[in-house]
Design a protein around this motif. Structure first.
Motif, PDB file in Angstrom:
ATOM      1  N   VAL A 237       9.456  -0.328  -2.136  1.00 25.49           N
ATOM      2  CA  VAL A 237       9.221  -0.104  -0.692  1.00 25.49           C
ATOM      3  C   VAL A 237      10.419   0.059   0.224  1.00 25.49           C
ATOM      4  O   VAL A 237      10.388   0.961   0.925  1.00 25.49           O
ATOM      5  N   GLU A 238      11.391  -0.831  -0.044  1.00 26.71           N
ATOM      6  CA  GLU A 238      12.574  -0.914   0.832  1.00 26.71           C
ATOM      7  C   GLU A 238      13.192   0.671   0.581  1.00 26.71           C
ATOM      8  O   GLU A 238      13.753   1.316   1.453  1.00 26.71           O
ATOM      9  N   HIS A 239      13.373   0.889  -0.660  1.00 26.23           N
ATOM     10  CA  HIS A 239      14.061   2.126  -1.028  1.00 26.23           C
ATOM     11  C   HIS A 239      13.165   3.346  -0.171  1.00 26.23           C
ATOM     12  O   HIS A 239      13.754   4.173   0.468  1.00 26.23           O
ATOM     13  N   HIS A 240      11.852   3.242  -0.283  1.00 25.74           N
ATOM     14  CA  HIS A 240      11.130   4.265   0.334  1.00 25.74           C
ATOM     15  C   HIS A 240      11.431   4.450   1.891  1.00 25.74           C
ATOM     16  O   HIS A 240      11.634   5.361   2.578  1.00 25.74           O
TER      17      HIS A 240
ATOM     18  N   TYR B  84       0.709  -1.290   0.264  1.00 27.69           N
ATOM     19  CA  TYR B  84      -0.005   0.004  -0.022  1.00 27.69           C
ATOM     20  C   TYR B  84       0.774   1.244   0.216  1.00 27.69           C
ATOM     21  O   TYR B  84       0.553   2.233  -0.479  1.00 27.69           O
ATOM     22  N   GLU B  85       1.982   1.216   0.527  1.00 27.36           N
ATOM     23  CA  GLU B  85       2.849   2.293   0.587  1.00 27.36           C
ATOM     24  C   GLU B  85       3.216   2.733  -0.879  1.00 27.36           C
ATOM     25  O   GLU B  85       3.583   3.991  -0.831  1.00 27.36           O
TER      26      GLU B  85
ATOM     27  N   LYS C 291       0.512   5.527 -13.325  1.00 27.18           N
ATOM     28  CA  LYS C 291       1.434   4.981 -12.626  1.00 27.18           C
ATOM     29  C   LYS C 291       0.957   3.930 -11.785  1.00 27.18           C
ATOM     30  O   LYS C 291       1.538   2.872 -11.713  1.00 27.18           O
ATOM     31  N   ILE C 292      -0.440   3.832 -11.674  1.00 27.76           N
ATOM     32  CA  ILE C 292      -1.123   2.466 -11.023  1.00 27.76           C
ATOM     33  C   ILE C 292      -0.974   1.455 -11.999  1.00 27.76           C
ATOM     34  O   ILE C 292      -0.565   0.240 -11.559  1.00 27.76           O
ATOM     35  N   VAL C 293      -1.252   1.523 -13.304  1.00 26.06           N
ATOM     36  CA  VAL C 293      -0.938   0.684 -14.143  1.00 26.06           C
ATOM     37  C   VAL C 293       0.524   0.001 -14.319  1.00 26.06           C
ATOM     38  O   VAL C 293       0.712  -1.079 -14.242  1.00 26.06           O
ATOM     39  N   TRP C 294       1.599   0.774 -14.372  1.00 21.11           N
ATOM     40  CA  TRP C 294       3.058   0.843 -14.166  1.00 21.11           C
ATOM     41  C   TRP C 294       3.260  -0.158 -12.706  1.00 21.11           C
ATOM     42  O   TRP C 294       3.942  -1.215 -13.018  1.00 21.11           O
ATOM     43  N   ILE C 295       2.628   0.075 -11.783  1.00 24.05           N
ATOM     44  CA  ILE C 295       2.841  -0.620 -10.579  1.00 24.05           C
ATOM     45  C   ILE C 295       2.575  -2.016 -10.646  1.00 24.05           C
ATOM     46  O   ILE C 295       3.135  -3.073 -10.328  1.00 24.05           O
ATOM     47  N   GLU C 296       1.193  -2.242 -11.263  1.00 22.54           N
ATOM     48  CA  GLU C 296       0.660  -3.512 -11.182  1.00 22.54           C
ATOM     49  C   GLU C 296       1.470  -4.405 -12.514  1.00 22.54           C
ATOM     50  O   GLU C 296       1.195  -5.419 -12.263  1.00 22.54           O
ATOM     51  N   ASP C 297       2.122  -3.801 -13.067  1.00 16.07           N
ATOM     52  CA  ASP C 297       2.804  -4.445 -14.320  1.00 16.07           C
ATOM     53  C   ASP C 297       4.274  -4.882 -13.704  1.00 16.07           C
ATOM     54  O   ASP C 297       4.905  -5.789 -14.483  1.00 16.07           O
ATOM     55  N   ILE C 298       4.794  -4.329 -12.802  1.00 13.43           N
ATOM     56  CA  ILE C 298       6.100  -4.822 -12.353  1.00 13.43           C
ATOM     57  C   ILE C 298       6.081  -5.885 -11.366  1.00 13.43           C
ATOM     58  O   ILE C 298       5.113  -6.374 -10.818  1.00 13.43           O
ATOM     59  N   ASN C 299       7.272  -6.685 -11.398  1.00 13.12           N
ATOM     60  CA  ASN C 299       7.347  -7.982 -10.532  1.00 13.12           C
ATOM     61  C   ASN C 299       7.257  -7.724  -8.972  1.00 13.12           C
ATOM     62  O   ASN C 299       7.669  -6.497  -8.558  1.00 13.12           O
ATOM     63  N   LYS C 300       7.229  -8.743  -8.370  1.00  3.81           N
ATOM     64  CA  LYS C 300       7.218  -8.672  -6.992  1.00  3.81           C
ATOM     65  C   LYS C 300       8.506  -8.207  -6.289  1.00  3.81           C
ATOM     66  O   LYS C 300       8.821  -7.466  -5.561  1.00  3.81           O
ATOM     67  N   GLU C 301       9.706  -8.534  -7.197  1.00  4.38           N
ATOM     68  CA  GLU C 301      10.797  -8.098  -6.306  1.00  4.38           C
ATOM     69  C   GLU C 301      11.187  -6.585  -6.801  1.00  4.38           C
ATOM     70  O   GLU C 301      11.583  -5.943  -5.925  1.00  4.38           O
ATOM     71  N   LYS C 302      10.556  -5.939  -7.852  1.00  2.28           N
ATOM     72  CA  LYS C 302      10.690  -4.718  -8.181  1.00  2.28           C
ATOM     73  C   LYS C 302       9.939  -3.764  -7.190  1.00  2.28           C
ATOM     74  O   LYS C 302      10.308  -2.851  -6.501  1.00  2.28           O
TER      75      LYS C 302
END
Length: 65
Positions: free
Chosen positions: A52-55, A5-6, A36-47
């Motif tokens: 989130v870790e970077h944030h 969610y972050e 941006k939501i579409v982009w997030i939904e298209d990236i893999n779990k690791e990305k």
């Protein structure tokens, strides 16, 4: 456990009102929030985990200043 969610909040805007040059969202800053939501939904779990870790690291560093 990573809270995805972050990612959506960070996609909307930086909590500190200014993204750093190493922010993963710099590359998509010009997109609409919906894009941006579409982009997030298209990236893999690791990305997603990496973003989130970077944030979390960035937030901790900025809060200490």
């Amino acid at each position: 456990m990573i809270s995805y969610y972050e990612i959506y909040g960070c996609a909307y805007d930086c909590p500190f009102q200014e993204r750093r040059q190493d922010c993963p969202f710099i590359e998509i800053e010009q997109l609409t929030f919906k894009e941006k939501i579409v982009w997030i939904e298209d990236i893999n779990k690791e990305k997603k985990e990496s973003i989130v870790e970077h944030h979390l690291i960035c937030t901790r560093g900025r809060e200490q200043k």
